[in-house]
Design an enzyme around this catalytic site. Structure first.
Site, PDB file in Angstrom:
ATOM      1  N   ASN A  82       0.798  -1.221   0.000  1.00  0.00           N
ATOM      2  CA  ASN A  82       0.000   0.000   0.000  1.00  0.00           C
ATOM      3  C   ASN A  82       0.835   1.277   0.000  1.00  0.00           C
ATOM      4  OD1 ASN A  82      -2.362   1.797   0.889  1.00  0.00           O
ATOM      5  ND2 ASN A  82      -1.030   1.855   2.688  1.00  0.00           N
ATOM      6  N   TYR A 147       4.503   9.291 -11.041  1.00  0.00           N
ATOM      7  CA  TYR A 147       3.580   8.566 -10.150  1.00  0.00           C
ATOM      8  C   TYR A 147       2.643   7.675 -10.988  1.00  0.00           C
ATOM      9  CZ  TYR A 147      -0.209   8.092  -6.617  1.00  0.00           C
ATOM     10  OH  TYR A 147      -1.168   7.625  -5.754  1.00  0.00           O
ATOM     11  N   ALA A 148       2.069   8.249 -12.057  1.00  0.00           N
ATOM     12  CA  ALA A 148       1.154   7.491 -12.917  1.00  0.00           C
ATOM     13  C   ALA A 148       1.875   6.303 -13.551  1.00  0.00           C
ATOM     14  CB  ALA A 148       0.567   8.400 -13.996  1.00  0.00           C
ATOM     15  N   ALA A 149       3.102   6.540 -14.024  1.00  0.00           N
ATOM     16  CA  ALA A 149       3.872   5.453 -14.655  1.00  0.00           C
ATOM     17  C   ALA A 149       4.167   4.353 -13.639  1.00  0.00           C
ATOM     18  CB  ALA A 149       5.171   6.006 -15.250  1.00  0.00           C
ATOM     19  N   SER A 150       4.443   4.747 -12.394  1.00  0.00           N
ATOM     20  CA  SER A 150       4.726   3.725 -11.368  1.00  0.00           C
ATOM     21  C   SER A 150       3.481   2.904 -11.076  1.00  0.00           C
ATOM     22  CB  SER A 150       5.276   4.375 -10.082  1.00  0.00           C
ATOM     23  OG  SER A 150       4.257   5.004  -9.330  1.00  0.00           O
ATOM     24  N   LYS A 151       2.314   3.546 -11.081  1.00  0.00           N
ATOM     25  CA  LYS A 151       1.074   2.826 -10.782  1.00  0.00           C
ATOM     26  C   LYS A 151       0.671   1.914 -11.961  1.00  0.00           C
ATOM     27  CE  LYS A 151       0.312   4.399  -6.625  1.00  0.00           C
ATOM     28  NZ  LYS A 151       0.376   3.488  -5.473  1.00  0.00           N
ATOM     29  N   ILE A 179      -9.260   9.703  -2.258  1.00  0.00           N
ATOM     30  CA  ILE A 179      -9.587   9.298  -0.899  1.00  0.00           C
ATOM     31  C   ILE A 179      -9.060  10.402   0.029  1.00  0.00           C
ATOM     32  CG2 ILE A 179      -9.424   7.444   0.826  1.00  0.00           C
ATOM     33  CD1 ILE A 179     -10.446   6.315  -1.827  1.00  0.00           C
TER      34      ILE A 179
HETATM   35  N1  LIG Z   1      -5.373   9.146  -1.255  1.00  0.00           N
HETATM   36  C1  LIG Z   1      -5.774   8.938  -2.502  1.00  0.00           C
HETATM   37  O1  LIG Z   1      -6.560   9.711  -3.080  1.00  0.00           O
HETATM   38  C2  LIG Z   1      -5.291   7.730  -3.232  1.00  0.00           C
HETATM   39  C3  LIG Z   1      -5.933   7.398  -4.455  1.00  0.00           C
HETATM   40  C4  LIG Z   1      -5.494   6.294  -5.144  1.00  0.00           C
HETATM   41  C5  LIG Z   1      -4.458   5.524  -4.648  1.00  0.00           C
HETATM   42  N2  LIG Z   1      -3.863   5.881  -3.470  1.00  0.00           N
HETATM   43  C6  LIG Z   1      -2.764   5.025  -2.989  1.00  0.00           C
HETATM   44  O2  LIG Z   1      -3.067   4.604  -1.676  1.00  0.00           O
HETATM   45  C7  LIG Z   1      -1.847   4.317  -0.998  1.00  0.00           C
HETATM   46  C8  LIG Z   1      -1.881   4.897   0.384  1.00  0.00           C
HETATM   47  O3  LIG Z   1      -2.018   6.296   0.282  1.00  0.00           O
HETATM   48  P1  LIG Z   1      -2.777   7.184   1.367  1.00  0.00           P
HETATM   49  O4  LIG Z   1      -3.592   8.139   0.593  1.00  0.00           O
HETATM   50  O5  LIG Z   1      -3.395   6.342   2.395  1.00  0.00           O
HETATM   51  O6  LIG Z   1      -1.521   8.024   1.925  1.00  0.00           O
HETATM   52  P2  LIG Z   1      -0.995   8.402   3.381  1.00  0.00           P
HETATM   53  O7  LIG Z   1      -2.123   8.602   4.323  1.00  0.00           O
HETATM   54  O8  LIG Z   1      -0.025   9.502   3.167  1.00  0.00           O
HETATM   55  O9  LIG Z   1      -0.222   7.070   3.821  1.00  0.00           O
HETATM   56  C9  LIG Z   1       0.947   6.678   3.162  1.00  0.00           C
HETATM   57  C10 LIG Z   1       1.573   5.541   3.951  1.00  0.00           C
HETATM   58  O10 LIG Z   1       2.726   5.094   3.244  1.00  0.00           O
HETATM   59  C11 LIG Z   1       3.806   5.025   4.136  1.00  0.00           C
HETATM   60  N3  LIG Z   1       5.059   5.257   3.446  1.00  0.00           N
HETATM   61  C12 LIG Z   1       5.332   6.193   2.511  1.00  0.00           C
HETATM   62  N4  LIG Z   1       6.609   6.121   2.139  1.00  0.00           N
HETATM   63  C13 LIG Z   1       7.166   5.093   2.849  1.00  0.00           C
HETATM   64  C14 LIG Z   1       8.457   4.546   2.915  1.00  0.00           C
HETATM   65  N5  LIG Z   1       9.489   5.013   2.196  1.00  0.00           N
HETATM   66  N6  LIG Z   1       8.665   3.503   3.754  1.00  0.00           N
HETATM   67  C15 LIG Z   1       7.661   3.024   4.532  1.00  0.00           C
HETATM   68  N7  LIG Z   1       6.407   3.523   4.509  1.00  0.00           N
HETATM   69  C16 LIG Z   1       6.168   4.552   3.683  1.00  0.00           C
HETATM   70  C17 LIG Z   1       3.518   6.082   5.193  1.00  0.00           C
HETATM   71  O11 LIG Z   1       4.153   5.695   6.401  1.00  0.00           O
HETATM   72  P3  LIG Z   1       5.133   6.661   7.259  1.00  0.00           P
HETATM   73  O12 LIG Z   1       4.657   8.052   7.096  1.00  0.00           O
HETATM   74  O13 LIG Z   1       5.009   6.100   8.658  1.00  0.00           O
HETATM   75  O14 LIG Z   1       6.447   6.392   6.664  1.00  0.00           O
HETATM   76  C18 LIG Z   1       2.009   5.961   5.339  1.00  0.00           C
HETATM   77  O15 LIG Z   1       1.669   4.958   6.252  1.00  0.00           O
HETATM   78  C19 LIG Z   1      -0.731   4.796  -1.918  1.00  0.00           C
HETATM   79  O16 LIG Z   1      -0.239   3.693  -2.668  1.00  0.00           O
HETATM   80  C20 LIG Z   1      -1.433   5.756  -2.852  1.00  0.00           C
HETATM   81  O17 LIG Z   1      -0.768   5.866  -4.087  1.00  0.00           O
HETATM   82  C21 LIG Z   1      -4.250   6.952  -2.741  1.00  0.00           C
END
Ligand SMILES: NC(=O)c1ccc[n+]([C@@H]2O[C@H](COP(=O)([O-])OP(=O)(O)OC[C@H]3O[C@@H](n4cnc5c(N)ncnc54)[C@H](OP(=O)(O)O)[C@@H]3O)[C@@H](O)[C@H]2O)c1
Length: 241
Positions: A82, A147-151, A179
């Site tokens: 995630n 970011y898009a390319a990674s996803k 979200i």
């Molecule tokens: N929010 C959206 O609108 C949305 C939409 C589509 C997809 N997503 C995807 O959903 C996922 C979660 O995003 P979120 O929106 O829930 O974001 P978030 O609340 O910012 O949470 C991101 C999480 O990733 C962890 N993280 C980031 N870099 C890290 C690293 N180098 N090592 C270990 N942990 C790391 C953070 O932990 P720490 O801060 O403790 O390191 C945190 O727990 C992502 O893959 C994102 O691309 C989000």
């Protein structure tokens, strides 16, 4: 009851999924960098979640994580890959190799390494859910090419692993629309700006992480045994508009 490894369990979607699973009696091993939020995950889950600090950008940290899991004799029923970063936004004409590396190190290479290391720990019927996004699947914001390319690459990797594992381990990707999490707030320049932008969503607002966590629980558990190798969009109809 199962044991699930979740990366990025200290915030947003990962934390909501961790609490959803622990509320159902499962055990969660939650990964992140922030110790304070890690401790709060442990207490909010009544000790059903264990936090392990690991910076996914560091291969040494990932190696250390899996040597700890092996030492403890952990077997896993599922993995939610995630954690991700959107790095530093920029136009596709200007994004540097360094910016791509920053994003790909966590979003793709770490996800791949964690998956490879987790496979030997999987119990029969294990399931992997990779958090992709509508960005990289059906929507391509001009400032987020890396970011898009990674996803998009996460979706390809998901399907490739699913093919390779022939159903012994299932692999699916979830592609969420917006979200309400700290990541989105940061992307839009603050919570107020994010909420304002979301008034254009035909629901008038984004989903809270708790609203989408059951989708991940479904894909991680035996309720979804016939779903494999899919990239599933969960966006409240956002991409229709
Ligand atoms: N929010 C959206 O609108 C949305 C939409 C589509 C997809 N997503 C995807 O959903 C996922 C979660 O995003 P979120 O929106 O829930 O974001 P978030 O609340 O910012 O949470 C991101 C999480 O990733 C962890 N993280 C980031 N870099 C890290 C690293 N180098 N090592 C270990 N942990 C790391 C953070 O932990 P720490 O801060 O403790 O390191 C945190 O727990 C992502 O893959 C994102 O691309 C989000």
């Amino acid at each position: 009851m199962g044991t699930f490894l979740i990366t990025g369990a200290t915030s947003g979607i990962g934390r909501a999924v961790a609490l959803q699973l622990t509320a159902k009696g499962h055990r969660v091993i939650g990964i992140g960098r922030d110790e304070t939020r890690g401790t709060s995950l442990e207490s909010d889950s009544n000790g059903q979640a264990t936090f392990i600090r690991c910076d996914l950008a560091s291969t040494e940290d990932i190696d250390h994580l899996f040597s700890q899991l092996k030492e403890q004799g952990v077997t896993l029923n599922g993995l939610f890959n995630n954690a991700a970063t959107f790095g530093r936004p920029g136009t596709p004409e200007r994004l540097t190799h360094e910016s791509y590396n920053e994003v790909f190190d966590v979003n793709l290479y770490a996800l791949n390494t964690v998956t490879q290391r987790a496979i030997p720990l999987f119990d029969q019927g294990a399931s992997v859910v990779n958090n992709a996004a509508i960005v990289g699947h059906v929507k391509f914001p001009p400032m987020l090419a890396h970011y898009a390319a990674s996803k998009a690459a996460v979706i390809a990797l998901t399907k490739t692993f699913a093919h390779r594992m022939k159903g012994k381990v299932r692999f699916n990707a979830v592609c969420f629309g917006p979200i309400d999490t700290p990541l989105s707030h940061k992307l839009y320049g603050g919570e107020a700006k994010f909420k304002e932008a979301m008034t254009h969503h035909f629901r008038g607002h984004a989903a809270h992480p708790e609203e989408v966590a059951p989708v991940v629980e479904f894909l991680l558990t035996d309720a979804s045994t016939y779903i494999n190798g899919q990239a599933i969009t969960v966006d409240g109809g956002y991409t229709l508009s």
